[in-house]
Design an enzyme around this catalytic site. Structure first.
Site, mmCIF file in Angstrom:
data_model
loop_
_atom_site.group_PDB
_atom_site.id
_atom_site.type_symbol
_atom_site.label_atom_id
_atom_site.label_comp_id
_atom_site.label_asym_id
_atom_site.label_seq_id
_atom_site.Cartn_x
_atom_site.Cartn_y
_atom_site.Cartn_z
ATOM 1 N N LYS A 160 0.834 -1.214 0.000
ATOM 2 C CA LYS A 160 0.000 0.000 0.000
ATOM 3 C C LYS A 160 0.859 1.250 0.000
ATOM 4 O O LYS A 160 1.672 1.451 0.904
ATOM 5 C CB LYS A 160 -0.907 -0.020 1.243
ATOM 6 C CG LYS A 160 -1.709 1.275 1.473
ATOM 7 C CD LYS A 160 -2.616 1.167 2.701
ATOM 8 C CE LYS A 160 -3.277 2.498 3.038
ATOM 9 N NZ LYS A 160 -4.143 2.406 4.248
ATOM 10 N N ARG B 249 -7.639 -0.525 0.876
ATOM 11 C CA ARG B 249 -8.160 -1.738 0.241
ATOM 12 C C ARG B 249 -8.572 -1.480 -1.203
ATOM 13 O O ARG B 249 -8.564 -2.391 -2.017
ATOM 14 C CB ARG B 249 -9.308 -2.293 1.099
ATOM 15 C CG ARG B 249 -10.459 -1.353 1.247
ATOM 16 C CD ARG B 249 -11.399 -1.740 2.400
ATOM 17 N NE ARG B 249 -10.828 -1.440 3.717
ATOM 18 C CZ ARG B 249 -11.432 -1.714 4.861
ATOM 19 N NH1 ARG B 249 -12.609 -2.319 4.882
ATOM 20 N NH2 ARG B 249 -10.861 -1.416 6.015
ATOM 21 N N GLU C 169 -9.488 3.547 2.230
ATOM 22 C CA GLU C 169 -8.970 3.751 0.873
ATOM 23 C C GLU C 169 -7.914 2.725 0.484
ATOM 24 O O GLU C 169 -7.762 2.412 -0.693
ATOM 25 C CB GLU C 169 -8.387 5.173 0.752
ATOM 26 C CG GLU C 169 -6.943 5.371 1.244
ATOM 27 C CD GLU C 169 -6.752 5.104 2.733
ATOM 28 O OE1 GLU C 169 -7.733 5.180 3.490
ATOM 29 O OE2 GLU C 169 -5.605 4.813 3.147
ATOM 30 N N ASP D 215 -2.639 10.013 4.215
ATOM 31 C CA ASP D 215 -4.036 9.619 4.372
ATOM 32 C C ASP D 215 -4.748 10.585 5.309
ATOM 33 O O ASP D 215 -4.632 10.473 6.532
ATOM 34 C CB ASP D 215 -4.102 8.179 4.924
ATOM 35 C CG ASP D 215 -5.535 7.676 5.048
ATOM 36 O OD1 ASP D 215 -6.453 8.344 4.526
ATOM 37 O OD2 ASP D 215 -5.726 6.599 5.663
ATOM 38 N N ASP E 1 -12.216 6.776 4.058
ATOM 39 C CA ASP E 1 -11.000 6.496 4.835
ATOM 40 C C ASP E 1 -10.598 5.021 4.738
ATOM 41 O O ASP E 1 -9.514 4.646 5.172
ATOM 42 C CB ASP E 1 -11.230 6.903 6.294
ATOM 43 C CG ASP E 1 -9.929 7.074 7.061
ATOM 44 O OD1 ASP E 1 -8.853 7.070 6.422
ATOM 45 O OD2 ASP E 1 -9.994 7.206 8.297
ATOM 46 N N LYS F 5 -10.238 12.267 8.878
ATOM 47 C CA LYS F 5 -9.757 11.814 10.187
ATOM 48 C C LYS F 5 -9.724 12.982 11.168
ATOM 49 O O LYS F 5 -9.597 14.134 10.758
ATOM 50 C CB LYS F 5 -8.326 11.282 10.044
ATOM 51 C CG LYS F 5 -8.209 9.971 9.299
ATOM 52 C CD LYS F 5 -6.747 9.533 9.240
ATOM 53 C CE LYS F 5 -6.594 8.223 8.490
ATOM 54 N NZ LYS F 5 -7.215 7.070 9.160
HETATM 55 N N1 BES Z 1 -4.227 4.117 7.075
HETATM 56 C C1 BES Z 1 -5.363 3.807 7.845
HETATM 57 C C2 BES Z 1 -5.075 2.746 8.922
HETATM 58 C C3 BES Z 1 -4.116 3.156 10.003
HETATM 59 C C4 BES Z 1 -4.580 3.761 11.144
HETATM 60 C C5 BES Z 1 -2.764 2.881 9.875
HETATM 61 C C6 BES Z 1 -3.689 4.122 12.135
HETATM 62 C C7 BES Z 1 -1.881 3.230 10.868
HETATM 63 C C8 BES Z 1 -2.335 3.853 11.997
HETATM 64 C C9 BES Z 1 -6.485 3.274 6.960
HETATM 65 O O1 BES Z 1 -6.545 3.821 5.698
HETATM 66 C C10 BES Z 1 -7.768 3.625 7.624
HETATM 67 O O2 BES Z 1 -8.036 4.796 7.760
HETATM 68 N N2 BES Z 1 -8.533 2.613 8.027
HETATM 69 C C11 BES Z 1 -9.784 2.835 8.673
HETATM 70 C C12 BES Z 1 -10.750 1.804 8.183
HETATM 71 C C13 BES Z 1 -12.169 2.047 8.624
HETATM 72 C C14 BES Z 1 -12.714 3.293 7.956
HETATM 73 C C15 BES Z 1 -12.999 0.839 8.262
HETATM 74 C C16 BES Z 1 -9.561 2.703 10.171
HETATM 75 O O3 BES Z 1 -8.807 1.841 10.605
HETATM 76 O O4 BES Z 1 -10.143 3.492 10.915
HETATM 77 ZN ZN ZN Z 2 -4.759 4.531 4.917
HETATM 78 MN MN MN Z 3 -7.649 5.627 5.656
#
Ligand code: BES
Ligand code: ZN
Ligand code: MN
Length: 508
Positions: free
Chosen positions: A272, A358, A356, A277, A354, A284
């Site tokens: 990835k 996947r 994104e 992000d 968020d 966020k």
């Molecule tokens: N990049 C984030 C995941 C992440 C969070 C990595 C904290 C490292 C530290 C990912 O893109 C994300 O935002 N995932 C969401 C998914 C949710 C919306 C289902 C998450 O984990 O909140």
């Molecule tokens: Zn991310």
């Molecule tokens: Mn994200």
């Protein structure tokens, strides 16, 4: 402001010491310490014999007086006052042996070597007796622990320099071959850490792709870079959808190592590469958002691993497929409710912008499978749920059970802690969409890491053994340095992937 990606240079050298460590004119000589019996002083590890003899067998007692206990990563300095040629004897704690036997495990040696390398920053020549315990681990820990990232300091030369040169004494066998391997591994980890630590205004899809191309070409790899026009042409709806909100246009990079004349197997790596992000329209919270500079850690790891496979001339064909995009909110951003047509034709309803990672990975996984690899391994900072489940230091591994368990075992063996996680069938229905083939999130936060794994599974070709490594926590250290892990980018899971490739080279 720098807008190009500046690599750091390794300033720490490693070598072998042929003579006695007691006679070496060095700034310091390192001895390993294990915890002693209750109330007794710490016990010297193998390799320290000649130093101890120079102190008439009283070195452990002296280090005890200086406060040493042998607990992991404790560093205690003892002025040698002429007993040995080096000015200082430095005791470093290995901790109680973590395996069955009386000897410390490889990661204990790595961590102690990393901790003492950090503590000895500013020194010129250092002798380490830890090579007598485990040379590969001592060299790796030293080089990984000595890392620092100063490219964006006003004066990159200011502050203590990493330890200049570490020579290992008491080494039997092909020491130079072991050192060469360790240097190659440390170079790969440093490459990934540099990429991760480069701020998002300097590292964005275009510059990231350019740096990947530079690294790939320097290693003799085949390189292909698709820009946004080529992505549109090819139908990469996931990468394009996520990337469309940013003025920095997305890319997809492919790097291939042939595996030499007779590759044993073909492995597809996918990582990835979200260069920042924000969450997009599903934005966020502000607190901690800066850490999302690390959301391309999976990409950095697979790029560095592919370059490393070439450097080591592994007899395995490796292709890294790396989608790169910046996830921003703007008037051109994708929206919750949008339906994207992914590479290969599946449609996805975006319920949360968020989620994104996947989406860009789905395109890349489908593309990677077109090469008909024997295995597909994908790694990503995919879910915050990974950290809720496993903490910040243990990666979650999902996928085909055999490959998943194999990778988890390698991760633990190399000191990149990892644990196999399930893909519960009942969660799959929660990804059903009202309008499209699939939704990108479920309606609740339960099993978030596993739901993401199930989403990815939908894009893996039938019958292809695959694994997903969620490194949300382990990829980026937001706490203080520990062992050979500095603050910031860690380079996980490069050493796990290398161990897997070496295993495949040997056993298929
Ligand atoms: N990049 C984030 C995941 C992440 C969070 C990595 C904290 C490292 C530290 C990912 O893109 C994300 O935002 N995932 C969401 C998914 C949710 C919306 C289902 C998450 O984990 O909140
Ligand atoms: Zn991310
Ligand atoms: Mn994200």
């Amino acid at each position: 402001m720098s807008t190009s990606v500046t690599p750091s240079v390794s300033t720490t050298e490693v070598g072998l010491l042929a003579g006695s460590p007691a006679a070496a004119e060095a700034d310091a000589v390192i001895v390993g310490l294990l915890p002693g019996e209750e109330g007794g002083h710490p016990v010297l590890a193998a390799g320290a014999e000649e130093i101890d003899a120079a102190f008439d067998g009283g070195l452990a007692a002296l280090l005890d007086l200086a406060g040493a206990s042998g607990k992991a990563e404790e560093v205690v300095r003892l002025p040698s006052r002429g007993a040995v040629a080096a000015q200082l004897v430095v005791g470093v704690g290995l901790g109680a042996p973590d395996g069955d036997g009386e000897d410390p495990g490889a990661d204990q040696v790595r961590r102690a070597s990393g901790a003492v390398a950090r503590a000895l920053a500013g020194s010129g020549r250092v002798v380490s007796t830890l090579g007598a315990v485990d040379l590969a681990a001592a060299a790796e820990g030293t080089l990984l622990g000595a890392y620092r990232f100063t490219a964006f300091k006003g004066d990159p030369e200011a502050g203590k320099k990493p330890v200049g040169r570490v020579e290992f004494s008491g080494v039997a066998g092909d020491g130079l071959g072991v050192l060469r391997h360790a240097v190659a591994v440390a170079d790969a980890v440093r490459t990934a850490r540099d990429l991760i630590n480069t701020p998002p205004n300097a590292l964005y899809p275009e510059t990231f792709a350019a740096r990947a191309k530079e690294l790939g070409e320097a290693a003799g790899l085949d390189v292909e870079v698709l820009d946004d026009a080529a992505l549109a042409e090819g139908g990469f709806g996931g990468v394009l959808g996520v990337g469309q909100g940013s003025a920095r246009k997305p890319r997809l990079v492919r790097l291939s190592w042939s595996g030499g004349a007779n590759p044993v197997r073909k492995v597809a790596l996918v990582g990835k590469g979200i260069t920042f992000d924000t969450g997009g329209i599903s934005i966020k919270p502000a607190a901690g958002m800066d850490a999302m500079t690390s959301d391309m850690s999976g990409a950095a790891a697979v790029i560095a691993t592919t370059v490393l496979a070439a450097a080591l001339e592994l007899p395995v064909a490796v292709t890294a497929t790396v989608p790169m995009a910046e996830n921003m909110p703007s008037d051109s951003a994708y929206r919750p409710g949008d339906v994207l047509t992914m590479y290969g034709g599946k449609t996805v309803e975006v319920l949360n912008t968020d989620a994104e990672g996947r989406l860009i990975l789905a395109d890349a996984i489908v593309r990677a499978a077109e090469d008909e690899p024997d295995y597909l391994v994908e790694t990503s900072t995919l879910t915050g749920a990974q950290m809720v489940a496993l903490g910040t230091r243990t990666a979650g591994i999902m996928g085909a059970p055999e490959l998943r368990d194999r990778i988890a075992a390698h991760g633990r063996a190399v000191g990149e802690d990892a644990w196999a996680m399930p893909l519960p069938e009942h969660l799959r229905a929660e990804l059903d969409s009202r309008v499209a083939d699939l939704a990108n999130v479920t309606g609740n936060r339960f099993g978030g890491m596993l739901a993401a794994g199930l989403f990815l599974r939908e894009f893996v070709a039938e019958g292809l053994p695959w694994a997903h490594i969620d490194i949300a926590g382990p990829s980026f250290n937001t706490g203080g340095p520990w062992g050979y892990t500095p603050k910031g980018g860690t380079g996980t899971p490069i050493r796990t992937l290398l161990a897997l490739l070496e295993d495949i080279a040997e056993n298929g």
